[in-house]
Design a protein around this motif. Sequence first.
Motif, PDB file in Angstrom:
ATOM      1  N   ASN A  96      43.484  43.859  39.209  1.00  0.00           N
ATOM      2  CA  ASN A  96      44.776  43.633  39.847  1.00  0.00           C
ATOM      3  C   ASN A  96      44.716  42.634  40.997  1.00  0.00           C
ATOM      4  N   ASP A  97      43.538  42.188  41.398  1.00  0.00           N
ATOM      5  CA  ASP A  97      43.403  41.289  42.546  1.00  0.00           C
ATOM      6  C   ASP A  97      42.921  39.916  42.094  1.00  0.00           C
ATOM      7  N   ALA A  98      43.849  39.121  41.580  1.00  0.00           N
ATOM      8  CA  ALA A  98      43.519  37.791  41.060  1.00  0.00           C
ATOM      9  C   ALA A  98      42.917  36.897  42.138  1.00  0.00           C
ATOM     10  N   GLU A  99      43.416  37.007  43.356  1.00  0.00           N
ATOM     11  CA  GLU A  99      42.919  36.164  44.442  1.00  0.00           C
ATOM     12  C   GLU A  99      41.448  36.469  44.760  1.00  0.00           C
ATOM     13  N   ALA A 100      41.092  37.751  44.804  1.00  0.00           N
ATOM     14  CA  ALA A 100      39.702  38.142  45.084  1.00  0.00           C
ATOM     15  C   ALA A 100      38.788  37.668  43.961  1.00  0.00           C
ATOM     16  N   ILE A 101      39.244  37.787  42.727  1.00  0.00           N
ATOM     17  CA  ILE A 101      38.446  37.332  41.587  1.00  0.00           C
ATOM     18  C   ILE A 101      38.232  35.829  41.675  1.00  0.00           C
ATOM     19  N   GLU A 117      50.902  42.744  31.094  1.00  0.00           N
ATOM     20  CA  GLU A 117      51.325  41.341  31.048  1.00  0.00           C
ATOM     21  C   GLU A 117      51.441  40.755  32.451  1.00  0.00           C
ATOM     22  N   ASP A 118      51.888  41.563  33.422  1.00  0.00           N
ATOM     23  CA  ASP A 118      52.001  41.088  34.805  1.00  0.00           C
ATOM     24  C   ASP A 118      50.634  40.720  35.370  1.00  0.00           C
ATOM     25  N   VAL A 119      49.638  41.556  35.100  1.00  0.00           N
ATOM     26  CA  VAL A 119      48.277  41.302  35.589  1.00  0.00           C
ATOM     27  C   VAL A 119      47.710  40.056  34.913  1.00  0.00           C
ATOM     28  N   LYS A 120      47.885  39.946  33.586  1.00  0.00           N
ATOM     29  CA  LYS A 120      47.395  38.761  32.874  1.00  0.00           C
ATOM     30  C   LYS A 120      48.072  37.495  33.391  1.00  0.00           C
ATOM     31  N   SER A 121      49.349  37.575  33.655  1.00  0.00           N
ATOM     32  CA  SER A 121      50.093  36.420  34.162  1.00  0.00           C
ATOM     33  C   SER A 121      49.569  36.003  35.540  1.00  0.00           C
ATOM     34  N   ALA A 122      49.328  36.972  36.412  1.00  0.00           N
ATOM     35  CA  ALA A 122      48.802  36.670  37.749  1.00  0.00           C
ATOM     36  C   ALA A 122      47.415  36.040  37.660  1.00  0.00           C
ATOM     37  N   LEU A 123      46.576  36.560  36.769  1.00  0.00           N
ATOM     38  CA  LEU A 123      45.237  35.995  36.593  1.00  0.00           C
ATOM     39  C   LEU A 123      45.324  34.574  36.042  1.00  0.00           C
ATOM     40  N   ASN A 124      46.176  34.363  35.052  1.00  0.00           N
ATOM     41  CA  ASN A 124      46.325  33.027  34.479  1.00  0.00           C
ATOM     42  C   ASN A 124      46.841  32.026  35.506  1.00  0.00           C
ATOM     43  N   LYS A 125      47.779  32.446  36.365  1.00  0.00           N
ATOM     44  CA  LYS A 125      48.288  31.566  37.430  1.00  0.00           C
ATOM     45  C   LYS A 125      47.175  31.184  38.404  1.00  0.00           C
ATOM     46  N   ALA A 126      46.203  32.080  38.568  1.00  0.00           N
ATOM     47  CA  ALA A 126      45.066  31.813  39.460  1.00  0.00           C
ATOM     48  C   ALA A 126      43.974  31.026  38.748  1.00  0.00           C
ATOM     49  N   GLY A 127      44.202  30.661  37.496  1.00  0.00           N
ATOM     50  CA  GLY A 127      43.206  29.901  36.734  1.00  0.00           C
ATOM     51  C   GLY A 127      42.103  30.756  36.139  1.00  0.00           C
ATOM     52  N   VAL A 128      42.398  32.031  35.930  1.00  0.00           N
ATOM     53  CA  VAL A 128      41.401  32.975  35.425  1.00  0.00           C
ATOM     54  C   VAL A 128      41.863  33.509  34.071  1.00  0.00           C
ATOM     55  N   ASN A 129      41.026  33.353  33.052  1.00  0.00           N
ATOM     56  CA  ASN A 129      41.282  33.946  31.744  1.00  0.00           C
ATOM     57  C   ASN A 129      40.808  35.388  31.750  1.00  0.00           C
ATOM     58  N   VAL A 130      41.465  36.232  30.985  1.00  0.00           N
ATOM     59  CA  VAL A 130      41.029  37.617  30.844  1.00  0.00           C
ATOM     60  C   VAL A 130      40.926  37.937  29.364  1.00  0.00           C
ATOM     61  N   ILE A 131      39.789  38.505  28.974  1.00  0.00           N
ATOM     62  CA  ILE A 131      39.555  38.889  27.578  1.00  0.00           C
ATOM     63  C   ILE A 131      39.226  40.374  27.543  1.00  0.00           C
TER      64      ILE A 131
END
Length: 183
Positions: A96-101, A117-131
């Motif tokens: 849940n912490d895209a910035e820390a990641i 979807e909200d968490v995936k969207s936040a990660l993607n906005k931070a340039g982080v893929n999630v699998i």
Amino acid sequence: MRLLKKLASGLLAGLLAVSMLAGCGDKGELTSGANDKDYPVTVNGVTLKGEPAGVAVLSPNIADAILAMSYEICLKAKSAECTQSDLEVLPNVTVNDAEAIQKTGADLVLVDEEPSEDVKSALNKAGVNVIAISPAVSREDLERFYGEVGAAIKGGQTGYTHGQNSAQNVFYTMDDIERVIPE
């Protein structure tokens, strides 16, 4: 005394193997399979254009596979649930912490349950893929699991093949234990 040490070692290795096979969930599918080249590769619906700069592992099962494949050098962060001693120097993060990641240098997060979807969207906005890679549910499924983890980290040829080979090594270890400690 020597036999007792061998039996104890065998039992511990067996418990490790069983814990790696434990889990639930649907089978994931490496849609690209073993490629002729490493990238781009698609793992469970997520396409990676190149090797990740860093990986955050948020699943103890996936962390075990990464350690078995000797890919721990790519790890930048882990979840608090990943208690393997080889990973204790890594910072703890949550999905849940895209910035820390992002601050750890990870651009790929590996989880065993699909985030919202909200968490995936936040990660993607931070340039982080999630699998999301579901744990293996059987001995046969372990090859799929290791192949997906390997492909996510090192690509559709190198990583996938190394993952398959690592799964075979787990099978050899389990079979050796079974021969030493029969039912």
